[in-house]
Design a protein around this motif. Structure first.
Motif, PDB file in Angstrom:
ATOM      1  N   TRP A  35      50.622  37.921  43.382  1.00 53.43           N
ATOM      2  CA  TRP A  35      49.765  39.028  42.958  1.00 53.43           C
ATOM      3  C   TRP A  35      49.982  39.245  41.476  1.00 53.43           C
ATOM      4  CZ3 TRP A  35      46.014  41.508  45.613  1.00 53.43           C
ATOM      5  CH2 TRP A  35      46.018  41.419  47.012  1.00 53.43           C
ATOM      6  N   PHE A  36      48.896  39.490  40.779  1.00 56.89           N
ATOM      7  CA  PHE A  36      48.919  39.768  39.347  1.00 56.89           C
ATOM      8  C   PHE A  36      48.062  40.991  39.079  1.00 56.89           C
ATOM      9  CE2 PHE A  36      50.889  35.838  37.803  1.00 56.89           C
ATOM     10  CZ  PHE A  36      50.781  35.043  38.938  1.00 56.89           C
ATOM     11  N   HIS A  37      48.308  41.641  37.969  1.00 56.06           N
ATOM     12  CA  HIS A  37      47.409  42.723  37.571  1.00 56.06           C
ATOM     13  C   HIS A  37      47.085  42.637  36.085  1.00 56.06           C
ATOM     14  CE1 HIS A  37      50.928  45.788  36.759  1.00 56.06           C
ATOM     15  NE2 HIS A  37      50.775  44.945  35.780  1.00 56.06           N
ATOM     16  N   GLN A  38      45.952  43.249  35.763  1.00 56.90           N
ATOM     17  CA  GLN A  38      45.512  43.271  34.365  1.00 56.90           C
ATOM     18  C   GLN A  38      44.948  44.641  34.061  1.00 56.90           C
ATOM     19  OE1 GLN A  38      42.784  40.151  33.205  1.00 56.90           O
ATOM     20  NE2 GLN A  38      43.258  40.440  31.031  1.00 56.90           N
ATOM     21  N   ALA A  39      45.620  45.334  33.172  1.00 56.78           N
ATOM     22  CA  ALA A  39      45.168  46.650  32.730  1.00 56.78           C
ATOM     23  C   ALA A  39      44.193  46.486  31.574  1.00 56.78           C
ATOM     24  CB  ALA A  39      46.375  47.485  32.308  1.00 56.78           C
ATOM     25  N   PRO A  40      43.352  47.479  31.333  1.00 56.40           N
ATOM     26  CA  PRO A  40      42.382  47.379  30.236  1.00 56.40           C
ATOM     27  C   PRO A  40      43.069  47.095  28.907  1.00 56.40           C
ATOM     28  CG  PRO A  40      41.855  49.243  31.622  1.00 56.40           C
ATOM     29  CD  PRO A  40      43.184  48.720  32.106  1.00 56.40           C
ATOM     30  N   GLY A  41      42.580  46.085  28.210  1.00 60.84           N
ATOM     31  CA  GLY A  41      43.110  45.753  26.902  1.00 60.84           C
ATOM     32  C   GLY A  41      44.426  45.012  26.907  1.00 60.84           C
ATOM     33  N   ASP A  89      50.603  51.828  36.821  1.00 62.02           N
ATOM     34  CA  ASP A  89      50.221  50.767  37.753  1.00 62.02           C
ATOM     35  C   ASP A  89      48.715  50.554  37.767  1.00 62.02           C
ATOM     36  OD1 ASP A  89      52.697  52.041  40.029  1.00 62.02           O
ATOM     37  OD2 ASP A  89      52.880  50.287  38.712  1.00 62.02           O
ATOM     38  N   THR A  90      47.974  51.419  37.103  1.00 63.27           N
ATOM     39  CA  THR A  90      46.523  51.297  37.070  1.00 63.27           C
ATOM     40  C   THR A  90      46.107  49.969  36.458  1.00 63.27           C
ATOM     41  OG1 THR A  90      46.154  53.683  36.961  1.00 63.27           O
ATOM     42  CG2 THR A  90      44.397  52.261  36.102  1.00 63.27           C
ATOM     43  N   ALA A  91      45.328  49.192  37.210  1.00 70.22           N
ATOM     44  CA  ALA A  91      44.916  47.860  36.767  1.00 70.22           C
ATOM     45  C   ALA A  91      44.012  47.243  37.822  1.00 70.22           C
ATOM     46  CB  ALA A  91      46.132  46.963  36.551  1.00 70.22           C
ATOM     47  N   VAL A  92      43.425  46.129  37.451  1.00 68.21           N
ATOM     48  CA  VAL A  92      42.754  45.275  38.430  1.00 68.21           C
ATOM     49  C   VAL A  92      43.799  44.316  38.982  1.00 68.21           C
ATOM     50  CG1 VAL A  92      41.018  43.492  38.789  1.00 68.21           C
ATOM     51  CG2 VAL A  92      40.500  45.456  37.324  1.00 68.21           C
ATOM     52  N   TYR A  93      43.928  44.290  40.298  1.00 64.44           N
ATOM     53  CA  TYR A  93      44.908  43.439  40.964  1.00 64.44           C
ATOM     54  C   TYR A  93      44.193  42.254  41.599  1.00 64.44           C
ATOM     55  CZ  TYR A  93      48.528  46.944  40.408  1.00 64.44           C
ATOM     56  OH  TYR A  93      49.459  47.798  39.866  1.00 64.44           O
ATOM     57  N   CYS A  94      44.750  41.065  41.400  1.00 67.97           N
ATOM     58  CA  CYS A  94      44.163  39.888  42.021  1.00 67.97           C
ATOM     59  C   CYS A  94      45.258  39.008  42.604  1.00 67.97           C
ATOM     60  CB  CYS A  94      43.291  39.114  41.055  1.00 67.97           C
ATOM     61  SG  CYS A  94      44.119  38.561  39.589  1.00 67.97           S
ATOM     62  N   CYS A  95      44.868  38.212  43.559  1.00 63.22           N
ATOM     63  CA  CYS A  95      45.812  37.313  44.214  1.00 63.22           C
ATOM     64  C   CYS A  95      45.533  35.882  43.783  1.00 63.22           C
ATOM     65  CB  CYS A  95      45.718  37.438  45.730  1.00 63.22           C
ATOM     66  SG  CYS A  95      44.068  37.185  46.404  1.00 63.22           S
ATOM     67  N   ALA A  96      46.543  35.048  43.946  1.00 64.80           N
ATOM     68  CA  ALA A  96      46.436  33.657  43.526  1.00 64.80           C
ATOM     69  C   ALA A  96      47.279  32.773  44.434  1.00 64.80           C
ATOM     70  CB  ALA A  96      46.882  33.503  42.084  1.00 64.80           C
TER      71      ALA A  96
END
Length: 121
Positions: A35-41, A89-96
């Motif tokens: 699992w990874f996440h990406q916050a704005p910016g 923890d706010t971010a878009v979370y995606c799996c890989a």
């Protein structure tokens, strides 16, 4: 492998969410899952990973003790239980899916669409 993450939403600080990542096309039992996440910016960051059998896992320091990664190979699904959520923890979370239990995004071969987690009061 096609991956689809879901389960995100708006939650208050201190709350919990459970994300799911459903796979299709191939069995995930052949892959370590992350699992990874990406916050704005910000750049994409590692959150957690689990071995093919589920016997080993690995967490970013920022989520240790709060998040738990698990998998059900029979259901071809990986989960991320997130407790004691914080605004950061706010971010878009995606799996890989990838060949090894590592934290580097470049080592993962297959990526799913993300799900947005917003932690705010």
């Amino acid at each position: 492998v096609q991956l689809q993450a879901c389960g995100g939403g708006l939650v208050q600080p201190g709350g919990s969410l459970r994300l799911s990542c459903a796979a299709s096309g191939r069995t995930i039992s052949n892959y370590a899952m992350g699992w990874f996440h990406q916050a704005p910016g910000k750049e994409r960051e590692f959150v957690a990973a689990i071995s093919r059998s589920g016997g080993s896992n690995y967490y970013a320091d920022s989520v240790k003790g709060r998040f738990t990664i698990s998998r059900d190979n029979a259901k071809n699904t990986v989960y991320l239980q997130m407790n004691s959520l914080k605004p950061e923890d706010t971010a878009v979370y995606c799996c890989a899916a990838g060949p090894a239990l590592v934290r580097a995004p470049k080592t993962y071969d297959y990526w799913g669409q993300g799900t947005l987690v917003t932690v705010s009061s």
